[in-house]
Design a protein around this motif. Structure first.
Motif, PDB file in Angstrom:
ATOM      1  N   SER A   1      35.060  17.281 -74.807  1.00  0.00           N
ATOM      2  CA  SER A   1      34.757  16.248 -73.817  1.00  0.00           C
ATOM      3  C   SER A   1      34.209  16.824 -72.513  1.00  0.00           C
ATOM      4  O   SER A   1      33.423  16.170 -71.827  1.00  0.00           O
ATOM      5  N   ASP A   2      34.597  18.050 -72.173  1.00  0.00           N
ATOM      6  CA  ASP A   2      34.095  18.654 -70.939  1.00  0.00           C
ATOM      7  C   ASP A   2      32.895  19.564 -71.180  1.00  0.00           C
ATOM      8  O   ASP A   2      32.498  20.325 -70.297  1.00  0.00           O
ATOM      9  N   GLN A   3      32.306  19.488 -72.396  1.00  0.00           N
ATOM     10  CA  GLN A   3      31.197  20.377 -72.742  1.00  0.00           C
ATOM     11  C   GLN A   3      29.934  19.607 -73.127  1.00  0.00           C
ATOM     12  O   GLN A   3      29.043  20.156 -73.762  1.00  0.00           O
ATOM     13  N   LYS A   4      29.830  18.337 -72.721  1.00  0.00           N
ATOM     14  CA  LYS A   4      28.645  17.555 -73.094  1.00  0.00           C
ATOM     15  C   LYS A   4      27.359  18.156 -72.540  1.00  0.00           C
ATOM     16  O   LYS A   4      26.276  17.979 -73.109  1.00  0.00           O
ATOM     17  N   SER A   5      27.462  18.869 -71.447  1.00  0.00           N
ATOM     18  CA  SER A   5      26.269  19.486 -70.855  1.00  0.00           C
ATOM     19  C   SER A   5      25.672  20.568 -71.752  1.00  0.00           C
ATOM     20  O   SER A   5      24.532  20.985 -71.542  1.00  0.00           O
ATOM     21  N   LEU A   6      26.434  21.011 -72.762  1.00  0.00           N
ATOM     22  CA  LEU A   6      25.929  22.041 -73.677  1.00  0.00           C
ATOM     23  C   LEU A   6      24.949  21.480 -74.712  1.00  0.00           C
ATOM     24  O   LEU A   6      24.197  22.245 -75.329  1.00  0.00           O
ATOM     25  N   VAL A   7      24.984  20.182 -74.938  1.00  0.00           N
ATOM     26  CA  VAL A   7      24.196  19.612 -76.033  1.00  0.00           C
ATOM     27  C   VAL A   7      22.721  19.931 -75.877  1.00  0.00           C
ATOM     28  O   VAL A   7      22.056  20.374 -76.821  1.00  0.00           O
ATOM     29  N   SER A   8      22.185  19.732 -74.710  1.00  0.00           N
ATOM     30  CA  SER A   8      20.746  19.958 -74.527  1.00  0.00           C
ATOM     31  C   SER A   8      20.356  21.429 -74.665  1.00  0.00           C
ATOM     32  O   SER A   8      19.469  21.758 -75.458  1.00  0.00           O
ATOM     33  N   PRO A   9      20.996  22.367 -73.934  1.00  0.00           N
ATOM     34  CA  PRO A   9      20.568  23.767 -74.078  1.00  0.00           C
ATOM     35  C   PRO A   9      20.914  24.387 -75.422  1.00  0.00           C
ATOM     36  O   PRO A   9      20.219  25.289 -75.883  1.00  0.00           O
ATOM     37  N   ALA A  10      21.971  23.909 -76.073  1.00  0.00           N
ATOM     38  CA  ALA A  10      22.366  24.504 -77.360  1.00  0.00           C
ATOM     39  C   ALA A  10      21.650  23.857 -78.528  1.00  0.00           C
ATOM     40  O   ALA A  10      21.135  24.542 -79.426  1.00  0.00           O
ATOM     41  N   TYR A  11      21.600  22.533 -78.538  1.00  0.00           N
ATOM     42  CA  TYR A  11      21.128  21.801 -79.714  1.00  0.00           C
ATOM     43  C   TYR A  11      19.823  21.040 -79.489  1.00  0.00           C
ATOM     44  O   TYR A  11      19.332  20.370 -80.395  1.00  0.00           O
ATOM     45  N   GLY A  12      19.274  21.143 -78.305  1.00  0.00           N
ATOM     46  CA  GLY A  12      18.169  20.287 -77.919  1.00  0.00           C
ATOM     47  C   GLY A  12      16.893  20.452 -78.728  1.00  0.00           C
ATOM     48  O   GLY A  12      16.041  19.562 -78.738  1.00  0.00           O
ATOM     49  N   LYS A  13      16.745  21.573 -79.430  1.00  0.00           N
ATOM     50  CA  LYS A  13      15.521  21.798 -80.212  1.00  0.00           C
ATOM     51  C   LYS A  13      15.724  21.514 -81.710  1.00  0.00           C
ATOM     52  O   LYS A  13      14.851  21.840 -82.516  1.00  0.00           O
ATOM     53  N   THR A  14      16.833  20.905 -82.076  1.00  0.00           N
ATOM     54  CA  THR A  14      17.106  20.652 -83.493  1.00  0.00           C
ATOM     55  C   THR A  14      15.992  19.840 -84.142  1.00  0.00           C
ATOM     56  O   THR A  14      15.561  20.140 -85.268  1.00  0.00           O
ATOM     57  N   LYS A  15      15.504  18.814 -83.452  1.00  0.00           N
ATOM     58  CA  LYS A  15      14.441  17.981 -84.034  1.00  0.00           C
ATOM     59  C   LYS A  15      13.174  18.783 -84.267  1.00  0.00           C
ATOM     60  O   LYS A  15      12.513  18.620 -85.302  1.00  0.00           O
TER      61      LYS A  15
ATOM     62  N   GLU B   1      25.248  28.102 -71.918  1.00  0.00           N
ATOM     63  CA  GLU B   1      25.376  27.878 -70.474  1.00  0.00           C
ATOM     64  C   GLU B   1      24.531  28.870 -69.688  1.00  0.00           C
ATOM     65  O   GLU B   1      24.136  28.602 -68.556  1.00  0.00           O
ATOM     66  N   PHE B   2      24.262  30.025 -70.305  1.00  0.00           N
ATOM     67  CA  PHE B   2      23.586  31.106 -69.597  1.00  0.00           C
ATOM     68  C   PHE B   2      22.145  31.229 -70.095  1.00  0.00           C
ATOM     69  O   PHE B   2      21.917  31.466 -71.283  1.00  0.00           O
ATOM     70  N   PRO B   3      21.171  31.106 -69.218  1.00  0.00           N
ATOM     71  CA  PRO B   3      19.771  31.149 -69.653  1.00  0.00           C
ATOM     72  C   PRO B   3      19.413  32.384 -70.455  1.00  0.00           C
ATOM     73  O   PRO B   3      18.645  32.296 -71.423  1.00  0.00           O
ATOM     74  N   PHE B   4      19.976  33.549 -70.115  1.00  0.00           N
ATOM     75  CA  PHE B   4      19.616  34.784 -70.820  1.00  0.00           C
ATOM     76  C   PHE B   4      20.080  34.777 -72.273  1.00  0.00           C
ATOM     77  O   PHE B   4      19.549  35.522 -73.100  1.00  0.00           O
ATOM     78  N   ALA B   5      21.071  33.915 -72.619  1.00  0.00           N
ATOM     79  CA  ALA B   5      21.623  33.913 -73.979  1.00  0.00           C
ATOM     80  C   ALA B   5      21.136  32.745 -74.819  1.00  0.00           C
ATOM     81  O   ALA B   5      21.479  32.653 -75.995  1.00  0.00           O
ATOM     82  N   ARG B   6      20.323  31.875 -74.247  1.00  0.00           N
ATOM     83  CA  ARG B   6      19.936  30.670 -74.984  1.00  0.00           C
ATOM     84  C   ARG B   6      19.078  30.978 -76.205  1.00  0.00           C
ATOM     85  O   ARG B   6      19.127  30.251 -77.197  1.00  0.00           O
ATOM     86  N   GLY B   7      18.307  32.049 -76.146  1.00  0.00           N
ATOM     87  CA  GLY B   7      17.518  32.436 -77.312  1.00  0.00           C
ATOM     88  C   GLY B   7      18.397  32.809 -78.490  1.00  0.00           C
ATOM     89  O   GLY B   7      18.067  32.508 -79.647  1.00  0.00           O
ATOM     90  N   LEU B   8      19.529  33.440 -78.226  1.00  0.00           N
ATOM     91  CA  LEU B   8      20.452  33.802 -79.294  1.00  0.00           C
ATOM     92  C   LEU B   8      21.089  32.562 -79.910  1.00  0.00           C
ATOM     93  O   LEU B   8      21.258  32.476 -81.129  1.00  0.00           O
ATOM     94  N   VAL B   9      21.444  31.601 -79.069  1.00  0.00           N
ATOM     95  CA  VAL B   9      22.007  30.355 -79.585  1.00  0.00           C
ATOM     96  C   VAL B   9      20.955  29.590 -80.383  1.00  0.00           C
ATOM     97  O   VAL B   9      21.249  29.010 -81.439  1.00  0.00           O
ATOM     98  N   GLU B  10      19.721  29.620 -79.915  1.00  0.00           N
ATOM     99  CA  GLU B  10      18.629  28.966 -80.631  1.00  0.00           C
ATOM    100  C   GLU B  10      18.458  29.570 -82.023  1.00  0.00           C
ATOM    101  O   GLU B  10      18.241  28.854 -83.006  1.00  0.00           O
ATOM    102  N   ASP B  11      18.567  30.891 -82.123  1.00  0.00           N
ATOM    103  CA  ASP B  11      18.504  31.546 -83.433  1.00  0.00           C
ATOM    104  C   ASP B  11      19.639  31.079 -84.332  1.00  0.00           C
ATOM    105  O   ASP B  11      19.453  30.837 -85.527  1.00  0.00           O
ATOM    106  N   LEU B  12      20.839  30.968 -83.764  1.00  0.00           N
ATOM    107  CA  LEU B  12      21.989  30.516 -84.550  1.00  0.00           C
ATOM    108  C   LEU B  12      21.756  29.107 -85.083  1.00  0.00           C
ATOM    109  O   LEU B  12      21.960  28.831 -86.279  1.00  0.00           O
ATOM    110  N   VAL B  13      21.336  28.204 -84.220  1.00  0.00           N
ATOM    111  CA  VAL B  13      21.118  26.817 -84.635  1.00  0.00           C
ATOM    112  C   VAL B  13      20.015  26.741 -85.680  1.00  0.00           C
ATOM    113  O   VAL B  13      20.137  26.028 -86.690  1.00  0.00           O
ATOM    114  N   SER B  14      18.930  27.488 -85.482  1.00  0.00           N
ATOM    115  CA  SER B  14      17.829  27.442 -86.457  1.00  0.00           C
ATOM    116  C   SER B  14      18.231  28.082 -87.777  1.00  0.00           C
ATOM    117  O   SER B  14      17.834  27.615 -88.856  1.00  0.00           O
ATOM    118  N   HIS B  15      19.043  29.134 -87.724  1.00  0.00           N
ATOM    119  CA  HIS B  15      19.521  29.800 -88.940  1.00  0.00           C
ATOM    120  C   HIS B  15      20.324  28.835 -89.800  1.00  0.00           C
ATOM    121  O   HIS B  15      20.077  28.700 -91.005  1.00  0.00           O
TER     122      HIS B  15
END
Length: 564
Positions: free
Chosen positions: A239-253, A302-316
């Motif tokens: 509930s306190d992490q809704k702000s993560l949806v866009s940077p973590a999952y925002g490119k799913t589509k 949450e951290f811009p420098f790590a978003r590419g790694l999260v993007e790889d995880l989501v795409s994987h």
């Protein structure tokens, strides 16, 4: 499945068991075909006990079928009976199995429905209870229950045939506490309130799938939704992490669109959920229609420098919807068909989103991770076709070979047969084996048909063979004859599975003051000498500058001048 990003480099320290024998079969003998699992569960949270009243429907594979052996570890059975007649059956549970004697012999056209009542106290694997996280007496993250099935953990909470080559439909009827959510596979059929204050969720997955992809998550979540075409996408976060949806999952589509475009196969299911959980042992797990992800990894967004790694995880994990879920490795030796492709699709997605240079950087990064692993496991490696595979030992399956080396090999294959043939082969492979199990031979056939090439040599050295080529190249220039002379030696140590000689198409770019030329060499002997006509002494010689073969070690001498 993808390893924790924060622990990625520790993979280099794992090593595999040695299993010798080329003729060893990694398939499992099966005497029946499971049609459907109906999973009914509730929980005693305080004692961490799972209570189950579940049903398995199966068909014999031959006549005169009078007993069934299922995988079942640590299950305390109250009863096993026939669903249709309520006939109690005799059984023996021991050594991770339950052997059931049927009431009569059955034929292969019969459908046998077995109902199991049992409990599991403190499951060793498969189901994980996570206590609530409290700070200063206040709950900051609610308690959770989640499953992890790969490789063979489901039989620690469900009597089953726990091996990837048996695909069945599943149904989950799970009762939890008020305020909690259950995220399961497939469609949510019903959600009902019970008189005791609990709530029951009923999910149904109508497409057959391997058992290790069956999952559920129980917890307290905020659900954020959107759609890709007519497919609902749901993101379950704290509930306190809704702000993560866009940077973590925002490119799913965008990922879905790109994967459909590349493979020529639409997303094959009716929904896609992504759920964060605590204390997860991996970065993510591609449970069918309902991916589970480590909250520690998703929070890195949450951290811009790590978003590419999260993007790889989501795409994987999304890529597994095609590679692993739609088509699934027949046995664990073939796991590279799932994981190498999912890792490669991270790079393929990057290429479409960010350009060729980004793609090549990702491929080289995969190769470099493998080289670190190889340097620490020089005498104890396995091929992509993994003869060391042991589902009881994760370290024999989920290695840098299966993930990063395989990604680099798929890149080399694409370079060898060309983009059009590569993606056509991928598309045909997925379409021809849709919802089925696959082996390496199926993939090779698809690429041979799309390219018109015999790929025996490629698969022998890169998929069934260990290690990589080690090249030493001596360069010299003969001014009188105007020749660039290249003496090439392959120095890798060959063994039962490592080729003494790799066949390598190697591009050589020769730069001179007034011209530039490219020679295409075929390296196919232990030592070779190439004499290349040039106009003058080269000031630069580049080998494989487009990095078609990232899995190679290349040592170059300085260019020397030799008088004729």
């Amino acid at each position: 499945m993808k390893f924790l990003l924060t622990a990625l480099f520790f993979l280099t320290f794992v090593f595999a068991l040695n299993i010798h024998g080329e003729n060893k079969s990694f398939n499992r003998i099966r005497t029946f075909d499971v049609q459907h699992y109906t999973i009914r569960l509730n929980f005693d949270r305080a004692k961490k006990v799972v209570h189950s009243d579940s049903t398995i429907e199966l068909k014999p594979l031959s006549d005169n079928f009078n007993s069934i052996e299922l995988d079942a570890a640590g299950l305390n059975f109250e009863s096993i009976r026939l669903e249709t007649s309520a006939t109690e059956l005799k059984f023996v549970a021991a050594n991770g199995k339950v052997l059931i004697n049927l009431d009569k012999p059955y034929d292969k056209n019969d459908l046998i429905s077995l109902r199991f009542k049992y409990s599991v106290a403190n499951p060793k694997k498969g189901i994980y209870f996570v206590d609530a996280l409290k700070k200063r007496g206040k709950i900051v993250r609610a308690a959770q229950i989640w499953t992890q099935g790969e490789a063979e953990e489901t039989h620690f909470w469900l009597p089953s045939f726990d091996f990837p080559d048996d695909k069945a439909t599943t149904e989950q009827i799970i009762t939890v506490e008020k305020g909690e959510t259950v995220i399961g596979n497939g469609e949510l059929i019903e959600k009902s309130d019970n008189s005791d204050g609990t709530k029951t969720f009923h999910y149904k997955m109508n497409i057959p799938h391997s058992l290790y992809l069956t999952s559920f998550v129980v917890g307290t979540y905020e659900k954020v939704t959107e759609n890709y075409k007519n497919i609902p996408l749901s993101y379950y976060v704290y509930s306190d992490q809704k702000s993560l949806v866009s940077p973590a999952y925002g490119k799913t589509k965008e990922m879905m669109r790109i994967y459909e475009e590349l493979t020529g196969v639409d997303f094959p299911y009716n929904k896609y959920d992504q759920t964060m959980v605590a204390n997860f042992n991996f970065g993510g797990m591609e449970n069918i229609t309902a991916t589970t992800m480590a909250d520690s990894e998703i929070m890195l967004a949450e951290f811009p420098f790590a978003r590419g790694l999260v993007e790889d995880l989501v795409s994987h994990e999304l890529a597994h919807s095609w590679f692993g879920n739609l088509v699934t490795c027949r046995n664990w030796a073939e796991l590279w068909l799932n994981e190498s492709f999912a890792t490669y699709m991270e790079a393929a997605y990057r290429e479409k989103m960010y350009g060729r240079a980004n793609y090549l950087n990702k491929i080289q990064g995969d190769a470099d991770q493998y080289f670190v692993y190889a340097s620490l496991n020089e005498n104890n490696q396995h091929a992509l076709f993994n003869r060391t595979a042991n589902p009881a030992v994760d370290e024999t399956l989920f290695t840098t070979v299966t993930y990063q080396k395989g990604s680099a090999v798929l890149h080399t294959l694409r370079e060898e047969i060309g983009d059009q043939a590569f993606w056509k082969g991928v598309s045909n492979y997925l379409k021809d084996h849709k919802f089925q199990n696959v082996e390496t031979a199926d993939l090779q056939k698809a690429f041979e048909e799309s390219s018109g090439k015999n790929l025996d040599c490629f698969f022998k050295q890169w998929v069934y063979g260990n290690k990589f080529p080690v090249l030493k190249i001596k360069q010299s220039y003969r001014p009188i004859s105007k020749e660039l002379v290249l003496e090439v030696a392959q120095t890798q140590t060959g063994d039962q599975y490592t080729p003494e000689v790799f066949q390598l198409p190697l591009d050589v770019e020769i730069s001179m003051s007034k011209s530039k030329k490219t020679e295409k060499l075929l390296i196919n002997n232990r030592t070779q000498i190439y004499k290349i006509p040039v106009d003058e002494k080269p000031f630069k010689v580049g080998f494989d500058i487009s990095n078609k073969i990232p899995l190679k070690s290349l040592t170059l001498s300085k260019l020397t001048i030799i008088s004729d």
